[in-house]
Design an enzyme around this catalytic site. Structure first.
Site, mmCIF file in Angstrom:
data_model
loop_
_atom_site.group_PDB
_atom_site.id
_atom_site.type_symbol
_atom_site.label_atom_id
_atom_site.label_comp_id
_atom_site.label_asym_id
_atom_site.label_seq_id
_atom_site.Cartn_x
_atom_site.Cartn_y
_atom_site.Cartn_z
ATOM 1 N N GLU A 1 15.453 -55.309 97.663
ATOM 2 C CA GLU A 1 16.828 -55.132 98.091
ATOM 3 C C GLU A 1 17.503 -56.493 97.914
ATOM 4 O OE1 GLU A 1 17.371 -53.773 102.119
ATOM 5 O OE2 GLU A 1 19.550 -54.019 101.956
ATOM 6 N N ARG B 1 1.007 -55.725 103.710
ATOM 7 C CA ARG B 1 1.887 -56.819 103.304
ATOM 8 C C ARG B 1 1.198 -58.147 103.592
ATOM 9 N NH1 ARG B 1 6.910 -55.558 105.018
ATOM 10 N NH2 ARG B 1 7.726 -57.660 105.015
ATOM 11 N N LYS C 1 13.030 -61.279 105.988
ATOM 12 C CA LYS C 1 14.285 -61.743 105.383
ATOM 13 C C LYS C 1 15.350 -62.007 106.437
ATOM 14 C CE LYS C 1 14.348 -58.907 101.701
ATOM 15 N NZ LYS C 1 14.885 -58.197 100.540
HETATM 16 P P1 ATP Z 1 12.295 -57.470 104.965
HETATM 17 O O1 ATP Z 1 11.547 -56.344 105.658
HETATM 18 O O2 ATP Z 1 11.965 -58.824 105.465
HETATM 19 O O3 ATP Z 1 13.767 -57.231 104.848
HETATM 20 P P2 ATP Z 1 11.564 -56.151 102.634
HETATM 21 O O4 ATP Z 1 10.133 -55.873 102.577
HETATM 22 O O5 ATP Z 1 12.401 -55.016 103.104
HETATM 23 O O6 ATP Z 1 11.773 -57.447 103.487
HETATM 24 P P3 ATP Z 1 12.419 -55.776 99.985
HETATM 25 O O7 ATP Z 1 13.403 -56.497 99.173
HETATM 26 O O8 ATP Z 1 12.726 -54.371 100.337
HETATM 27 O O9 ATP Z 1 12.151 -56.643 101.275
HETATM 28 O O10 ATP Z 1 10.985 -55.850 99.315
HETATM 29 C C1 ATP Z 1 10.742 -55.544 97.966
HETATM 30 C C2 ATP Z 1 9.303 -55.177 97.802
HETATM 31 O O11 ATP Z 1 8.471 -56.257 98.219
HETATM 32 C C3 ATP Z 1 8.935 -53.994 98.659
HETATM 33 O O12 ATP Z 1 8.145 -53.108 97.890
HETATM 34 C C4 ATP Z 1 8.175 -54.581 99.788
HETATM 35 O O13 ATP Z 1 7.249 -53.683 100.296
HETATM 36 C C5 ATP Z 1 7.518 -55.799 99.139
HETATM 37 N N1 ATP Z 1 7.255 -56.829 100.142
HETATM 38 C C6 ATP Z 1 8.130 -57.381 100.996
HETATM 39 N N2 ATP Z 1 7.526 -58.254 101.817
HETATM 40 C C7 ATP Z 1 6.218 -58.259 101.469
HETATM 41 C C8 ATP Z 1 5.066 -58.951 101.942
HETATM 42 N N3 ATP Z 1 5.139 -59.809 102.964
HETATM 43 N N4 ATP Z 1 3.886 -58.708 101.331
HETATM 44 C C9 ATP Z 1 3.808 -57.841 100.310
HETATM 45 N N5 ATP Z 1 4.845 -57.164 99.815
HETATM 46 C C10 ATP Z 1 6.043 -57.348 100.379
HETATM 47 MG MG MG Z 2 13.153 -53.265 102.344
#
Ligand code: ATP
Ligand code: MG
Length: 559
Positions: A38, A264, A274
């Protein structure tokens, strides 16, 4: 705390096993994955795990991986983030070729499919407020309550949904919900929201839309439109999978992707949310998304971390189905390993103390030869000027040393790297009693660093020539958080007050500021350093990538 690396079985994990089994069974012609950020922030090291997994699987199994921006929430998304995400994926070493997509490209189709759900009595417009919807959703032990608007006619629902799209209602006035089961044991199936009203400018679709699809509604359908075969996401979406499958089943989608979940990445001393990272930037706790203390890729890059070290790290931690916390020492281990192999050696004195060699002729300068990499002769050598006045590290001198101190003190002899043995005669102090200069003699017979009579010294120290060295600013970074498991809710309290130390009068050998290479270097006995993006030859600024040894874990471990 252990920093011993755990080596995962090379290149094998449960997701790759599934992909292999699907290929063996002839289920797919081509494996298609996607990385779906995102664009509401910069990518971090957790994303690197997901990127390496998705792009890695596509590469290994001869498929392709799409970069898809999940841009369904215009209030938080910005072009700056879209640009940084592309730059960071490339920097990490992966390429989507032509396959860059946006969920917003599918808004029209998603809308039509939503009308289809309404026509099939599988979705309805709910006039309840967000609070009412939340309050009637039930709990893990109690079923939810049906909305009073749940049994609207298809015609009324269609009319209201079209008017939602036309902008007739304010934010939050109505939503479109799937009509599934308010008593389901899975809360995600209790009539989840598919569309909400949001009068907001979108970075790509501008003001065309004032209703936006939810993550759950947009995500699986985007996967299906792109022909994604394996939709890999993190564990928190496991409970969403029944909804993912419900939508794929009910909608006339062109393919049937399947969702798989993995754990994760969590790291000690690090927060990867984030929301928190955005807050750190907005509240000025760091100097921006690419502050070298940030766990963002932009921060790691600016700190001098090579992308190969990050790839190695995510390979070593592997992919599992159970959540765990990885010791940040493992990341640091991978960084040191890579830099030890690749970084050229130089000499720099971070906290200078002047040394005068009393028996070295005034005005004389000679050139000594220094090796650029001890294990790589092809890296060559360079010349360093040596003269009567030098700088050494302040810590390398003690006037009244304890027993185990083997470096310079009155009466002791040490080796200056690539140069001579020197012996300390006396320390000169200022009015405040601080040592400001050390007087020494050198032994001309020890040129190159060895005594012809075979006598030994217990220390070899780095140094720079006083006249030829350059003044530089060196930024020494430590962990951003002092707590091994910082609180996401109250992260400010866990910040490390000593996460940055700025040394403004460091002295570096001239070769460090000359030339155009921005590769990280080892400053001998100090660690790895890289030019900051603010570097100019007139005002050299360096960031410490990492120290030579894992002192941090030990220090913290003690307390
Ligand atoms: P946040 O929850 O902090 O807003 P997010 O996971 O929603 O972060 P996205 O931009 O949606 O952020 O993530 C893009 C991809 O990266 C998704 O498939 C997510 O599952 C993966 N991702 C995000 N954080 C991690 C992590 N700590 N370890 C592994 N994969 C991750
Ligand atoms: Mg997300």
């Amino acid at each position: 705390m252990s920093t011993e690396p755990v080596v995962a079985e090379a290149g094998r994990d449960f997701i790759r096993d599934i992909v292999q089994a699907d290929l063996d069974a002839g289920r797919y012609k081509e494996i298609v994955t996607r990385f779906p950020p995102e664009p509401n922030g910069y990518l971090h090291i957790g994303h690197a795990k997901s990127i390496a997994l998705n792009f890695g699987i596509a590469q290994e199994f001869g498929g392709h991986c799409n970069l898809r921006f999940d841009d369904t929430n215009p209030t938080k998304e910005e072009q700056e983030y879209i640009d940084s995400i592309q730059a960071d994926v490339h920097w990490l070493g992966f390429d989507w070729g032509k396959n860059v997509f946006y969920a917003s490209d599918y808004f029209e189709r998603l809308y039509e499919w939503a009308e289809g759900l309404i026509r099939g009595s599988l979705a309805y417009v709910d006039d309840q407020s967000q609070e009412e919807i939340r309050a009637t959703r039930g709990t893990l032990t109690e079923p939810g309550k049906n909305s009073p608007f749940r049994d609207r006619s298809v015609e009324e629902n269609l009319d209201l949904f079209r008017r939602m799209r036309a902008g007739e209602f304010p934010n939050g006035a109505r939503v479109l919900r799937a009509k599934i089961d308010m008593a389901s044991g899975n809360i995600n199936l209790r009539d989840p929201v598919l569309y909400r009203i949001l009068h907001a400018h979108h970075p790509r679709t501008g003001n065309k839309w004032c209703i936006y699809p939810s993550y759950d509604y947009a995500h699986g359908q985007s996967d299906a439109i792109e022909g994604v075969t394996h939709s890999i996401c993190t564990l928190e979406f496991e409970d969403h999978r029944p909804l993912y499958d419900w939508l794929i089943e009910k909608l006339p989608v062109p393919s049937r992707p399947r969702q798989y979940e993995f754990a994760r990445l969590n790291l000690t001393y690090t927060l990867l949310s984030k929301r928190v990272l955005t807050q750190l930037v907005r509240d000025g706790h760091v100097a921006g998304w690419d502050d070298p203390r940030m766990p963002t890729m932009a921060g790691l890059k600016r700190r001098g971390v090579p992308p190969a070290a990050i790839r190695e790290f995510v390979k070593r931690i592997g992919v599992a189905k159970a959540n765990s916390v990885v010791d940040v020492g493992m990341l640091e281990f991978c960084i040191r390993e890579e830099l030890n192999r690749t970084a050229q050696r130089r000499m720099a004195v971070l906290r200078p103390l002047k040394v005068v060699i009393e028996n070295y002729p005034e005005g004389q300068v000679e050139e000594l030869e220094a090796v650029n990499h001890p294990d790589d002769p092809s890296a060559g050598t360079r010349k360093i000027a040596f003269g009567r006045e030098l700088y050494i590290e302040r810590d390398d001198f003690m006037e009244n040393p304890p027993k185990k101190f083997f470096r310079l003190s009155p009466g002791t002899e040490v080796r200056l790297r690539y140069a001579y043995f020197i012996k300390c005669r006396e320390a000169i102090k200022n009015a405040a009693g601080e040592v400001v200069e050390v007087r020494c003699t050198y032994d001309p017979a020890t040129r190159g660093g060895n005594a012809p009579d075979g006598r030994k010294v217990k220390a070899t120290m780095h140094w720079v020539p006083a006249a030829q060295s350059r003044v530089a600013e060196v930024r020494v970074y430590n962990q951003l958080f002092a707590n091994p498991s910082p609180s996401a809710a109250n992260f400010a309290a866990d910040l490390n007050p000593e996460s940055l130390e700025v040394l403004r009068d460091a002295r570096v050998e001239p070769s460090i500021v000359e030339g155009s290479s921005n590769e990280p270097m080892q400053f001998e006995r100090q660690g790895y350093f890289v030019r900051d993006r603010a570097f100019t030859p007139e005002r050299p600024v360096f960031n410490r990538t990492i120290g030579l040894r894992d002192t941090f874990a030990k220090e913290v471990g003690k307390g």
